[in-house]
Write a protein that holds these residues in place. Structure first.
Motif, PDB file in Angstrom:
ATOM      1  N   GLY A 141       0.818  -1.215   0.000  1.00 10.18           N
ATOM      2  CA  GLY A 141       0.000   0.000   0.000  1.00 10.18           C
ATOM      3  C   GLY A 141       0.848   1.259   0.000  1.00 10.18           C
ATOM      4  O   GLY A 141       0.555   2.221  -0.708  1.00 10.18           O
ATOM      5  N   GLN A 142       1.917   1.232   0.783  1.00  7.97           N
ATOM      6  CA  GLN A 142       2.822   2.378   0.819  1.00  7.97           C
ATOM      7  C   GLN A 142       3.520   2.553  -0.527  1.00  7.97           C
ATOM      8  O   GLN A 142       3.620   3.668  -1.045  1.00  7.97           O
ATOM      9  CB  GLN A 142       3.861   2.191   1.924  1.00  7.97           C
ATOM     10  CG  GLN A 142       3.286   2.208   3.309  1.00  7.97           C
ATOM     11  CD  GLN A 142       4.313   1.780   4.351  1.00  7.97           C
ATOM     12  OE1 GLN A 142       5.152   0.903   4.100  1.00  7.97           O
ATOM     13  NE2 GLN A 142       4.250   2.393   5.525  1.00  7.97           N
ATOM     14  N   ALA A 143       4.005   1.464  -1.097  1.00 10.24           N
ATOM     15  CA  ALA A 143       4.723   1.530  -2.379  1.00 10.24           C
ATOM     16  C   ALA A 143       3.816   2.048  -3.486  1.00 10.24           C
ATOM     17  O   ALA A 143       4.250   2.815  -4.341  1.00 10.24           O
ATOM     18  CB  ALA A 143       5.291   0.163  -2.741  1.00 10.24           C
ATOM     19  N   LYS A 144       2.547   1.647  -3.464  1.00 10.95           N
ATOM     20  CA  LYS A 144       1.601   2.129  -4.470  1.00 10.95           C
ATOM     21  C   LYS A 144       1.470   3.652  -4.376  1.00 10.95           C
ATOM     22  O   LYS A 144       1.490   4.356  -5.387  1.00 10.95           O
ATOM     23  CB  LYS A 144       0.241   1.464  -4.274  1.00 10.95           C
ATOM     24  CG  LYS A 144      -0.791   1.901  -5.277  1.00 10.95           C
ATOM     25  CD  LYS A 144      -2.118   1.204  -5.044  1.00 10.95           C
ATOM     26  CE  LYS A 144      -3.155   1.690  -6.044  1.00 10.95           C
ATOM     27  NZ  LYS A 144      -4.444   1.054  -5.825  1.00 10.95           N
ATOM     28  N   GLU A 145       1.363   4.147  -3.157  1.00  9.86           N
ATOM     29  CA  GLU A 145       1.251   5.591  -2.948  1.00  9.86           C
ATOM     30  C   GLU A 145       2.531   6.306  -3.371  1.00  9.86           C
ATOM     31  O   GLU A 145       2.494   7.324  -4.056  1.00  9.86           O
ATOM     32  CB  GLU A 145       0.953   5.860  -1.472  1.00  9.86           C
ATOM     33  CG  GLU A 145       0.707   7.316  -1.157  1.00  9.86           C
ATOM     34  CD  GLU A 145       0.348   7.518   0.300  1.00  9.86           C
ATOM     35  OE1 GLU A 145       0.882   8.471   0.896  1.00  9.86           O
ATOM     36  OE2 GLU A 145      -0.445   6.722   0.844  1.00  9.86           O
TER      37      GLU A 145
END
Length: 162
Positions: free
Chosen positions: A21-25
């Protein structure tokens, strides 16, 4: 609030479960190199590898976009402990390489399974970042070329034929 104890006291597998989720953001604003640095920092905080590397496959070659090491010789004499291909569908996007843990322990089954689960979302984030970065770089080159041409025209240079 409810997730805080798990993030604070959870297992390494719990900690890296949040990474996709962090990497997507991050992929929406960071260059591939910046994204790689952030991914490895998160993995460092959760798994404590003595060394790690993240590569991005482009044009048939694999380029290292981020690395961290506490070992003087990089990955170390034992070689990589985990080498995780990052695939989106059938296409190889990159590779995550983890050296031995800094405490000398091996990566457990749950950690290896958690790494397998985050592989495709990380590949997607890297692909998004690379495509966006290439597009923005191309637009920047076009803008710079247009600005240079406008400056030439303002100085009285004759127009170039189309």
């Amino acid at each position: 609030v409810l997730g805080w104890p798990r993030r604070r006291f959870g297992s390494p597998a719990d900690k890296i479960a949040e990474l996709p989720g962090q990497a997507k953001e991050w992929s929406l604003t960071d260059s591939p190199n910046e994204l790689g640095d952030r991914i490895l920092a998160a993995i460092q905080g959760a798994l404590h590898p003595a060394s790690a590397s993240l590569t991005l496959a482009a044009g048939g070659a694999s380029n290292e976009i981020a690395s961290l090491t506490q070992e003087p010789d990089g990955i170390g004499a034992e070689g990589p402990m985990v080498q995780l291909p990052l695939r989106q569908g059938d296409e190889l996007v990159g590779t995550l390489i983890l050296g031995p843990r800094s405490d000398g322990n091996r990566y457990g089954r749950k950690v290896r399974e958690a790494l397998q689960e985050i592989a495709e979302p990380l590949a997607r984030a890297l692909r998004t970042s690379a495509i966006r970065h290439d597009r923005e770089s191309g637009m920047q080159r076009t803008i710079e070329a247009m600005a240079a041409r406008i400056a030439q025209l303002e100085q009285g240079a004759p127009p170039k034929p189309a």
